[in-house]
Design a protein around this motif. Structure first.
Motif, PDB file in Angstrom:
ATOM      1  N   ALA A  24     -51.421   9.204  -7.366  1.00 52.47           N
ATOM      2  CA  ALA A  24     -52.069   7.898  -7.176  1.00 52.47           C
ATOM      3  C   ALA A  24     -52.847   7.876  -5.855  1.00 52.47           C
ATOM      4  CB  ALA A  24     -51.021   6.789  -7.201  1.00 52.47           C
ATOM      5  N   LEU A  25     -52.256   8.439  -4.811  1.00 54.67           N
ATOM      6  CA  LEU A  25     -52.948   8.469  -3.512  1.00 54.67           C
ATOM      7  C   LEU A  25     -54.203   9.333  -3.601  1.00 54.67           C
ATOM      8  CD1 LEU A  25     -50.027   8.837  -0.920  1.00 54.67           C
ATOM      9  CD2 LEU A  25     -51.551   6.877  -1.189  1.00 54.67           C
ATOM     10  N   ASP A 208     -37.249   5.418   0.893  1.00 59.85           N
ATOM     11  CA  ASP A 208     -36.204   5.344  -0.128  1.00 59.85           C
ATOM     12  C   ASP A 208     -36.679   4.299  -1.131  1.00 59.85           C
ATOM     13  OD1 ASP A 208     -34.061   4.664  -1.744  1.00 59.85           O
ATOM     14  OD2 ASP A 208     -32.582   5.057  -0.178  1.00 59.85           O
ATOM     15  N   ASN A 209     -37.026   4.757  -2.333  1.00 56.31           N
ATOM     16  CA  ASN A 209     -37.656   3.828  -3.285  1.00 56.31           C
ATOM     17  C   ASN A 209     -36.701   3.362  -4.384  1.00 56.31           C
ATOM     18  OD1 ASN A 209     -37.572   5.958  -5.108  1.00 56.31           O
ATOM     19  ND2 ASN A 209     -39.617   6.648  -4.560  1.00 56.31           N
ATOM     20  N   SER A 210     -35.375   3.464  -4.141  1.00 57.73           N
ATOM     21  CA  SER A 210     -34.398   3.033  -5.158  1.00 57.73           C
ATOM     22  C   SER A 210     -34.690   1.615  -5.637  1.00 57.73           C
ATOM     23  CB  SER A 210     -32.978   3.064  -4.592  1.00 57.73           C
ATOM     24  OG  SER A 210     -32.684   4.316  -4.070  1.00 57.73           O
ATOM     25  N   ASN A 211     -35.088   0.768  -4.708  1.00 55.96           N
ATOM     26  CA  ASN A 211     -35.322  -0.636  -5.075  1.00 55.96           C
ATOM     27  C   ASN A 211     -36.765  -1.075  -4.876  1.00 55.96           C
ATOM     28  OD1 ASN A 211     -32.512  -1.262  -5.669  1.00 55.96           O
ATOM     29  ND2 ASN A 211     -32.200  -0.872  -3.482  1.00 55.96           N
ATOM     30  N   LEU A 212     -37.656  -0.135  -4.919  1.00 53.54           N
ATOM     31  CA  LEU A 212     -39.076  -0.484  -4.740  1.00 53.54           C
ATOM     32  C   LEU A 212     -39.837  -0.263  -6.040  1.00 53.54           C
ATOM     33  CD1 LEU A 212     -40.170   1.230  -1.371  1.00 53.54           C
ATOM     34  CD2 LEU A 212     -39.667  -1.183  -1.763  1.00 53.54           C
ATOM     35  N   SER A 213     -40.772  -1.132  -6.337  1.00 51.51           N
ATOM     36  CA  SER A 213     -41.613  -0.916  -7.519  1.00 51.51           C
ATOM     37  C   SER A 213     -42.678   0.119  -7.136  1.00 51.51           C
ATOM     38  CB  SER A 213     -42.281  -2.222  -7.941  1.00 51.51           C
ATOM     39  OG  SER A 213     -43.260  -2.575  -6.984  1.00 51.51           O
ATOM     40  N   MET A 214     -43.298   0.673  -8.166  1.00 51.60           N
ATOM     41  CA  MET A 214     -44.398   1.629  -7.955  1.00 51.60           C
ATOM     42  C   MET A 214     -45.470   1.005  -7.061  1.00 51.60           C
ATOM     43  SD  MET A 214     -44.258   4.385  -9.940  1.00 51.60           S
ATOM     44  CE  MET A 214     -43.696   4.943 -11.520  1.00 51.60           C
ATOM     45  N   PHE A 220     -47.624   0.520   0.336  1.00 50.17           N
ATOM     46  CA  PHE A 220     -47.050   0.899   1.623  1.00 50.17           C
ATOM     47  C   PHE A 220     -47.616   2.259   2.083  1.00 50.17           C
ATOM     48  CE2 PHE A 220     -43.462   2.944   3.969  1.00 50.17           C
ATOM     49  CZ  PHE A 220     -43.450   2.101   5.057  1.00 50.17           C
ATOM     50  N   MET A 221     -47.611   3.215   1.159  1.00 47.21           N
ATOM     51  CA  MET A 221     -48.058   4.565   1.524  1.00 47.21           C
ATOM     52  C   MET A 221     -49.568   4.600   1.773  1.00 47.21           C
ATOM     53  SD  MET A 221     -45.561   6.665  -1.060  1.00 47.21           S
ATOM     54  CE  MET A 221     -45.851   8.353  -0.563  1.00 47.21           C
ATOM     55  N   LEU A 222     -50.301   3.860   0.956  1.00 48.68           N
ATOM     56  CA  LEU A 222     -51.758   3.835   1.112  1.00 48.68           C
ATOM     57  C   LEU A 222     -52.146   3.237   2.468  1.00 48.68           C
ATOM     58  CD1 LEU A 222     -54.570   4.312  -0.140  1.00 48.68           C
ATOM     59  CD2 LEU A 222     -54.423   1.993  -1.093  1.00 48.68           C
ATOM     60  N   LYS A 223     -51.436   2.175   2.833  1.00 44.24           N
ATOM     61  CA  LYS A 223     -51.721   1.513   4.108  1.00 44.24           C
ATOM     62  C   LYS A 223     -51.538   2.495   5.272  1.00 44.24           C
ATOM     63  CE  LYS A 223     -50.117  -2.629   6.222  1.00 44.24           C
ATOM     64  NZ  LYS A 223     -49.101  -3.645   6.096  1.00 44.24           N
ATOM     65  N   ILE A 224     -50.457   3.253   5.213  1.00 43.62           N
ATOM     66  CA  ILE A 224     -50.202   4.229   6.285  1.00 43.62           C
ATOM     67  C   ILE A 224     -51.279   5.315   6.273  1.00 43.62           C
ATOM     68  CG2 ILE A 224     -48.576   5.984   7.135  1.00 43.62           C
ATOM     69  CD1 ILE A 224     -46.329   4.236   5.979  1.00 43.62           C
ATOM     70  N   ALA A 225     -51.641   5.770   5.077  1.00 46.58           N
ATOM     71  CA  ALA A 225     -52.662   6.831   4.976  1.00 46.58           C
ATOM     72  C   ALA A 225     -54.000   6.343   5.553  1.00 46.58           C
ATOM     73  CB  ALA A 225     -52.827   7.266   3.522  1.00 46.58           C
TER      74      ALA A 225
END
Ligand code: DC
Length: 231
Positions: A24-25, A208-214, A220-225
């Motif tokens: 996705a990234l 840790d994405n146990s409780n995170l939606s896609m 979150f990851m895109l923002k950091i990238a």
């Protein structure tokens, strides 16, 4: 705001969603996606086909010389918009996702000659920037200088359910317990092997994405990238 193209390394446990997020990234940023797990799976398929693995025993005498004849490559698939794994010129994207390959891949992935060959290939593939590469040793061994590193994990049960959903259509007899056992076993082998064990790079962002939606993870990851890409 001016931006630069960077290299993104994603490591973590099996079935933690690394490849989904990496794909996705890569798509969002128009980067190249390199799935190194697919390369270890293809090497395992090769060993199975060449009868170098029998009953989980690898023929260590022959594997080294046979590796010279194994040719791995990625070819972009316009239908899925991602690169498919090819072994000796044949598309093996489906064949490498079976439980038989999953059960044997850790034996192949811990062989130093295999890692040496694949790591060299991975480093070459990542030359230039604009790359998202996922695996187990990307931030620590393959691309220690990557501008951005993620380490992804989730509870083993959550990962087993995800994996079961992935393989259920193809392998109807597979049970949750079987998959969970395979997930736990692979975690153990990946983390405890002597060569390039799975570990968090000291500078990795842990997810840790146990409780995170896609969607939550992706945002979150895109923002950091995007932040790291700023000059
Ligand atoms: O990510 P995956 O489940 O497709 O990976 C398949 C196997 O390959 C997994 O058991 C660990 C191994 N692997 C590895 O040792 N190093 C990598 N860089 C990627 C995968």
């Amino acid at each position: 705001m001016a931006t630069r193209r960077i290299t993104i390394a994603i490591d973590g446990h099996s079935s933690a969603g690394k490849s989904t997020m990496a794909k996705a990234l890569a798509k969002e940023l128009n980067y190249v996606y390199i799935d190194t797990g697919a390369m270890y799976r293809a090497a395992t398929l090769y060993a199975i086909k060449e009868r170098l693995i029998l009953n989980s025993q690898v023929d260590m005498e022959s594997i080294g010389e046979n590796l010279d004849r194994m040719f791995l490559s990625f070819k972009f698939n316009p239908a899925t918009e991602r690169p498919d794994m090819h072994l000796d010129g044949v598309n093996v994207e489906k064949e490498i996702r079976t439980l038989e390959v999953a059960k044997n891949v850790s034996f192949i992935a811990k062989i130093p000659e295999v890692r040496k060959k694949l790591v060299a290939l991975q480093k070459r593939m990542a030359e230039g920037s604009g790359v998202v590469m996922d695996g187990r040793d990307i931030g620590t061994v393959v691309l220690p200088d990557a501008e951005l590193k993620f380490f992804m994990t989730a509870d083993p049960e959550v990962r087993a359910w995800r994996r079961l959903k992935e393989i259920k259509d193809k392998e109807r007899d597979t049970t949750f317990d079987e998959v969970l056992e395979n997930v736990l076993h692979r975690d153990k082998l990946d983390s405890e092997r002597a060569v390039a064990p799975l570990k968090q790079a000291h500078d990795a962002v842990i997810i840790d994405n146990s409780n995170l939606s896609m969607e939550e993870q992706f945002e979150f990851m895109l923002k950091i990238a995007l932040k790291r890409m700023e000059i």
